[in-house]
Motif scaffolding. Structure first.
Motif, PDB file in Angstrom:
ATOM      1  N   PRO A 702      26.188  69.173  40.388  1.00  0.00           N
ATOM      2  CA  PRO A 702      25.223  68.542  41.304  1.00  0.00           C
ATOM      3  C   PRO A 702      25.737  67.217  41.844  1.00  0.00           C
ATOM      4  O   PRO A 702      26.260  66.379  41.109  1.00  0.00           O
ATOM      5  N   GLY A 703      25.591  67.044  43.172  1.00  0.00           N
ATOM      6  CA  GLY A 703      25.963  65.782  43.796  1.00  0.00           C
ATOM      7  C   GLY A 703      27.449  65.603  44.043  1.00  0.00           C
ATOM      8  O   GLY A 703      27.884  64.502  44.405  1.00  0.00           O
ATOM      9  N   PHE A 704      28.258  66.668  43.896  1.00  0.00           N
ATOM     10  CA  PHE A 704      29.701  66.545  44.116  1.00  0.00           C
ATOM     11  C   PHE A 704      29.979  66.216  45.589  1.00  0.00           C
ATOM     12  O   PHE A 704      29.351  66.769  46.492  1.00  0.00           O
ATOM     13  N   VAL A 705      30.919  65.317  45.818  1.00  0.00           N
ATOM     14  CA  VAL A 705      31.330  64.947  47.164  1.00  0.00           C
ATOM     15  C   VAL A 705      32.807  65.285  47.323  1.00  0.00           C
ATOM     16  O   VAL A 705      33.656  64.797  46.554  1.00  0.00           O
ATOM     17  N   ASP A 706      33.137  66.138  48.285  1.00  0.00           N
ATOM     18  CA  ASP A 706      34.525  66.509  48.530  1.00  0.00           C
ATOM     19  C   ASP A 706      35.320  65.259  48.896  1.00  0.00           C
ATOM     20  O   ASP A 706      34.959  64.547  49.839  1.00  0.00           O
ATOM     21  N   PRO A 707      36.406  64.959  48.175  1.00  0.00           N
ATOM     22  CA  PRO A 707      37.136  63.711  48.425  1.00  0.00           C
ATOM     23  C   PRO A 707      37.918  63.718  49.722  1.00  0.00           C
ATOM     24  O   PRO A 707      38.339  62.662  50.202  1.00  0.00           O
ATOM     25  N   CYS A 708      38.106  64.920  50.296  1.00  0.00           N
ATOM     26  CA  CYS A 708      38.940  65.014  51.495  1.00  0.00           C
ATOM     27  C   CYS A 708      38.121  64.983  52.785  1.00  0.00           C
ATOM     28  O   CYS A 708      38.516  64.352  53.760  1.00  0.00           O
ATOM     29  N   ASP A 709      36.961  65.651  52.811  1.00  0.00           N
ATOM     30  CA  ASP A 709      36.165  65.652  54.035  1.00  0.00           C
ATOM     31  C   ASP A 709      34.845  64.900  53.886  1.00  0.00           C
ATOM     32  O   ASP A 709      34.088  64.763  54.855  1.00  0.00           O
ATOM     33  N   ALA A 729      43.225  60.673  39.277  1.00  0.00           N
ATOM     34  CA  ALA A 729      44.212  60.481  38.215  1.00  0.00           C
ATOM     35  C   ALA A 729      45.352  59.574  38.664  1.00  0.00           C
ATOM     36  O   ALA A 729      45.826  58.730  37.895  1.00  0.00           O
ATOM     37  N   VAL A 730      45.800  59.735  39.893  1.00  0.00           N
ATOM     38  CA  VAL A 730      46.894  58.889  40.392  1.00  0.00           C
ATOM     39  C   VAL A 730      46.486  57.424  40.395  1.00  0.00           C
ATOM     40  O   VAL A 730      47.323  56.523  40.251  1.00  0.00           O
ATOM     41  N   GLU A 731      45.183  57.155  40.509  1.00  0.00           N
ATOM     42  CA  GLU A 731      44.709  55.767  40.475  1.00  0.00           C
ATOM     43  C   GLU A 731      44.971  55.106  39.120  1.00  0.00           C
ATOM     44  O   GLU A 731      44.927  53.882  39.016  1.00  0.00           O
ATOM     45  N   ARG A 732      45.246  55.885  38.088  1.00  0.00           N
ATOM     46  CA  ARG A 732      45.551  55.323  36.775  1.00  0.00           C
ATOM     47  C   ARG A 732      46.950  54.697  36.735  1.00  0.00           C
ATOM     48  O   ARG A 732      47.268  53.970  35.793  1.00  0.00           O
ATOM     49  N   LEU A 733      47.776  54.999  37.713  1.00  0.00           N
ATOM     50  CA  LEU A 733      49.151  54.523  37.724  1.00  0.00           C
ATOM     51  C   LEU A 733      49.273  53.253  38.559  1.00  0.00           C
ATOM     52  O   LEU A 733      48.448  52.985  39.434  1.00  0.00           O
ATOM     53  N   ARG A 768      47.777  61.294  49.173  1.00  0.00           N
ATOM     54  CA  ARG A 768      46.408  61.705  49.500  1.00  0.00           C
ATOM     55  C   ARG A 768      46.417  62.774  50.593  1.00  0.00           C
ATOM     56  O   ARG A 768      45.713  63.794  50.498  1.00  0.00           O
ATOM     57  N   GLU A 769      47.217  62.547  51.623  1.00  0.00           N
ATOM     58  CA  GLU A 769      47.275  63.511  52.720  1.00  0.00           C
ATOM     59  C   GLU A 769      47.800  64.855  52.233  1.00  0.00           C
ATOM     60  O   GLU A 769      47.266  65.918  52.585  1.00  0.00           O
TER      61      GLU A 769
END
Length: 889
Positions: A702-709, A729-733, A768-769
């Motif tokens: 519930p409430g999921f937001v697609d990170p790409c669109d 996960a990449v944000e952890r680096l 990201r792209e």
């Protein structure tokens, strides 16, 4: 005299006796005599007490009163069965207080054989308890409050009835996501239904929690074979402390839906109305004869209390009912005590009233102190609203309870203190304290420190030497224990050249066994709790003393219940705390007011008043008792050792408690950590086969937001979940230090893999792209060739850059190798000294779990098994944890 009058008389006599005994129990007799009250008054009160106690004992052993089996689990002793007039069971309810039973309106209609319309107040239904089936009880509907499918009916047992012995009245508790909850009931024909799982919020409107579900890996609702309405009305109990948090309203779907008790206006209003109506009814029914013993006792108590105290302070005022909207207060707390603070917040909310009528609604979020400090520095919320990036949802706090006030000092030093209240330092309250220590088993202490405890320098050198100590050190950037350890070791090495010091620290960090490396301390402790054999691989852990206390009490994550009546005693498993021979550092556990505490949509004073009152409650006797029970030291004396700490962890007073260095110096030690931990180089490869996006890959989130669109959906597919998890996960680096490469199998048409590149803003944009361009349109699953290619890429990387303990391949896949191929041939190709660990994340029921475990064994990697729907929904958190482990967080 009628039977009802006799029963009423007995109960009234008990009321008088209890009142008189209460007076005697608090020492009023002595006070009265000292105040000059004549002895005959005291004698009368005591005689009334003795008579009433006799009546109470007679009622208690009255053979006509039924008994609920005291050996049953608490939820089943609280639950009642509500009968249909036409035969059978209509549903369940639970004993809330006194003789009041809470159930749903639909169950009452079912019991009466009605079609579900109209108010049934005044109707009578028949109820009974599970192990007292021989006794039926008439119960009248005394309150009726609409709340959609969760509409509430409150029943009251007939005045002539006594609640059976052993029936449980469980306290109400608050809900929070992911906490384990349980429903357990037994019907009239002996069928026991028990479902346990994580509480998940289904619908939300602001702070109003409307509907929750129990999501169980074993299935619930129709997935577990329950018929529609089969356990409606049954109490939902918080597993940790056996408090009732809700009641079942729907079992027709795959998950059991339930309505909460706390923050449920309909529930509060229905109980308040039932109390009032029941008291009025009793007053009209009772005869003068039945009231005589109670009247005599009450008059005597009032007279004696008035003479001795005069001002009426003998009698505690009743808790006022709530009026108006509740005041929401958001509390962020360090993860070592978030469950405890949640419990204390529930207690506070039960009695606190702003302006004598307004109630509070506390929201407690556990966030490690360093992450909370970083979030505060960055303005807290990042899209979606109120989500700490990455992965931890928590609203902006009105009150912050970090492990140490050093975190607030660091915010000020960095110039990022806009979220702190202007006078935060002068208004700060210390609610408890703890100290840093060396945690080890009794056996390890005897083996390594038989001649006495080491200094901090000796400890680090022992861990850095070949075949020396294995020593776990938490991340000083996000962990308070890690920060304190960094300060202690750096201060101890103050006369050692910088490069030598850094190399010593790096070697010490590298001493941690692979099975435990890269884990936050509480998570490491939990893993050793679940797998005791891992404890033998670890010599020592530098952490908060209270961490060992929780471990020995078998609650390493700090969640109730604590089993401190029977703590660990085996010397091979019991952790003791060794205080270093030179110094240690203490944590002051402050309550820090935030700017939000001064802001409110209504009266700007109301939130501030509630927040400060809660802080004072924590610092008061009730809070202090609980903190010490959970292994903390007295708030005013971190050098003081409680008997409880001595018994459970062998605590001792430190040689000395050193003051913390200035914030600027601590920040320098934290920055140094980036040169202490080895850089991360990770190759991430994502399954792009068609099964990642087909109709069978949908998961309820519930409430999921697609990170790409940016589109919202409640049923994302595996690929959408994988894309969000990869980005988070990449944000952890860290930029400038860690490197990432990205591939997909099979690759989309025209899609380019991202080669191993050190992170910066441009590389993050490129990643990201590329992640968002993975389309899930591949027709096959070339898993083996993807892993073989990844090994070739990473082996070349290791040869060029040098070995790194944080080099890994991470594979996300939902299906087996297609077209079929020989796994043995793959394993033969990738074996060798330069092999790079493969960490596989198995997504969904079709994931080739046996193949992935074989690859794990061949490469020294790991497998994260997410084959159940609930586990797939947690993919984001799991992958963030994997990357956090690679960085040592």
């Amino acid at each position: 005299m009628s039977q009802q009058q006799q029963d009423t008389g007995r109960r009234a006599g008990i009321v008088g006796g209890v009142g008189a005994l209460a007076v005697a129990g608090v020492g009023i007799v002595q006070e009265a005599l000292l105040s000059g009250v004549q002895a005959w008054v005291v004698v009368v009160v005591l005689l009334l007490a003795l008579v009433s106690v006799g009546a109470d004992a007679w009622v208690r052993w009255w053979p006509g009163r039924t008994r609920v089996d005291p050996g049953l689990p608490a939820p089943r002793r609280a639950a009642v069965l509500i009968d249909r007039q036409a035969g059978g069971v209509a549903g369940y309810g639970f004993l809330a207080e006194g003789r009041l039973v809470v159930t749903t309106q639909s169950i009452v209609h079912r019991a009466l054989g009605q079609d579900g319309d109209g108010d049934a107040t005044g109707a009578t239904v028949v109820i009974h308890w599970e192990s007292a089936l021989q006794k039926d009880y008439d119960a009248e509907v005394v309150a009726w409050r609409d709340s959609g499918a969760a509409g509430i009916a409150v029943l009251c047992l007939d005045q002539a009835e006594s609640v059976p012995k052993g029936a449980a009245r469980l306290a109400a508790g608050a809900l929070s996501a992911s906490k384990q909850v349980t429903v357990e009931v037994r019907n009239a024909v002996g069928k026991v239904t028990r479902v346990s799982g994580a509480a998940v919020q289904v619908h939300s409107g602001g702070h109003t929690r409307q509907t929750w579900s129990i999501q169980s890996e074993t299935g619930a609702g129709s997935a577990a074979g329950l018929g529609a309405g089969e356990i409606d009305g049954a109490p939902v109990v918080r597993e940790a402390d056996k408090r009732i948090v809700g009641y079942v309203v729907d079992t027709s779907g795959d998950d059991i839906l339930f309505a909460p008790l706390k923050n449920n206006p309909a529930y509060d209003e229905a109980l308040a109305a039932a109390r009032t109506g029941t008291l009025d009814e009793i007053a009209g029914r009772r005869s003068l004869v039945g009231w005589l013993p109670a009247v005599a006792g009450v008059v005597a108590v009032l007279f004696l209390g008035y003479v001795t105290l005069g001002n009426g302070s003998l009698f505690a005022p009743p808790v006022a009912p709530c009026e108006g909207e509740r005041i929401d207060i958001n509390i962020t707390v360090g993860t070592e005590k978030d469950a405890l603070i949640e419990t204390l917040a529930d207690r506070f909310a039960e009695t606190y009233r702003y302006d004598e009528v307004r109630c509070v609604r506390p929201h407690v979020s556990g966030v490690s102190s360093g992450l909370a400090k970083t979030a505060a520095a960055e303005g807290w919320a990042t899209p979606p609203e109120d989500e700490l990036h990455p992965g931890s949802a928590a609203p902006q706090p009105d009150l912050w309870l970090p492990t140490s006030s050093v975190w607030a000092e660091l915010l000020v030093q960095e110039g990022h203190d806009a979220m702190l209240a202007p006078a935060w330092k002068t208004e700060m309250i210390t609610v408890t304290s703890s100290v840093l220590g060396i945690l080890m088993t009794e056996e390890k202490r005897a083996e390594n420190f038989a001649d006495g405890p080491p200094t901090w320098q000796e400890l680090a050198l022992a861990a850095a030497s070949d075949d020396g100590l294995t020593l776990a050190i938490d991340d000083p950037v996000n962990s308070t224990s890690g920060m304190a350890n960094s300060v202690a070791v750096n201060e101890a090495f103050s006369d050692v050249p910088g490069p030598q010091k850094v190399n010593t620290l790096r070697a010490a960090v590298a001493s941690v066994p692979d099975a435990l490396a890269g884990r936050e301390i509480t998570q490491m402790m939990n893993r050793m709790h679940e797998q005791p054999e891992l404890l033998r691989q670890m010599d020592a852990i530098v952490a908060q003393e209270q961490t060992a206390f929780l471990f020995n009490c078998r609650s390493p994550l700090g969640e109730p219940p604590l089993d401190c009546a029977n703590p660990r005693t085996d010397p091979a498993e019991r952790l003791v705390v060794v205080q270093p021979a030179d110094r240690t550092y203490a944590f002051d556990h402050p309550a820090i007011l935030m700017k939000n505490a001064y802001e409110s949509d209504g009266d700007p004073k109301e939130k501030f008043a509630a927040v400060t009152a809660f802080a004072e409650f924590l610092a008061g006797p009730a809070g202090q008792e609980e903190f010490e029970r959970w292994g903390f030291r007295p708030a005013s004396d971190p050098a003081g050792v409680t008997d409880r700490l001595v018994d459970v962890v062998g605590a001792t007073a430190p040689v000395s408690v050193s003051p913390w260095p200035v914030a600027e110096k601590i920040a320098g030690y934290q920055a140094q950590w980036q040169s202490v931990r080895l850089p991360v180089r990770v190759h991430l490869t994502i399954d792009n086969s068609g099964s990642m996006t087909d109709s069978t890959s949908r998961v309820n989130v519930p409430g999921f937001v697609d990170p790409c669109d940016g589109e919202a959906t409640d049923d994302p597919n595996y690929l959408q979940l994988a894309q969000k998890a990869a980005l988070d996960a990449v944000e952890r680096l860290d930029d400038g230090r860690d490197a990432v490469s990205l591939d997909a199998f099979p690759r989309p048409d025209g899609w380019q893999a991202v080669p191993m590149t050190r992170l910066d803003g441009g590389v993050r944009g490129e990643l990201r792209e590329a992640i968002c361009d993975v389309d899930g349109l591949g027709g096959s699953t070339p898993l083996y060739s993807a892993i073989e290619g990844a090994e070739r890429t990473m082996i070349a990387e290791v040869r060029e850059e040098g070995a790194s303990s944080s080099t890994a391949i991470v594979v996300l896949s939902d299906g087996a190798q297609q077209p079929p191929a020989d796994l043995r041939a793959l394993l033969k190709k990738i074996r060798g000294e330069t092999i790079v660990p493969v960490i596989s994340v198995a997504i969904g029921p079709g994931a080739p779990i046996d193949d992935l475990y074989a690859i794990r064994d061949a490469t020294g990697g790991a497998v994260r098994d997410l084959r159940s729907p609930d586990a797939v929904a947690d993919l984001d958190t799991v992958l963030v944890d994997v990357f956090g482990g690679l960085t040592g967080e």
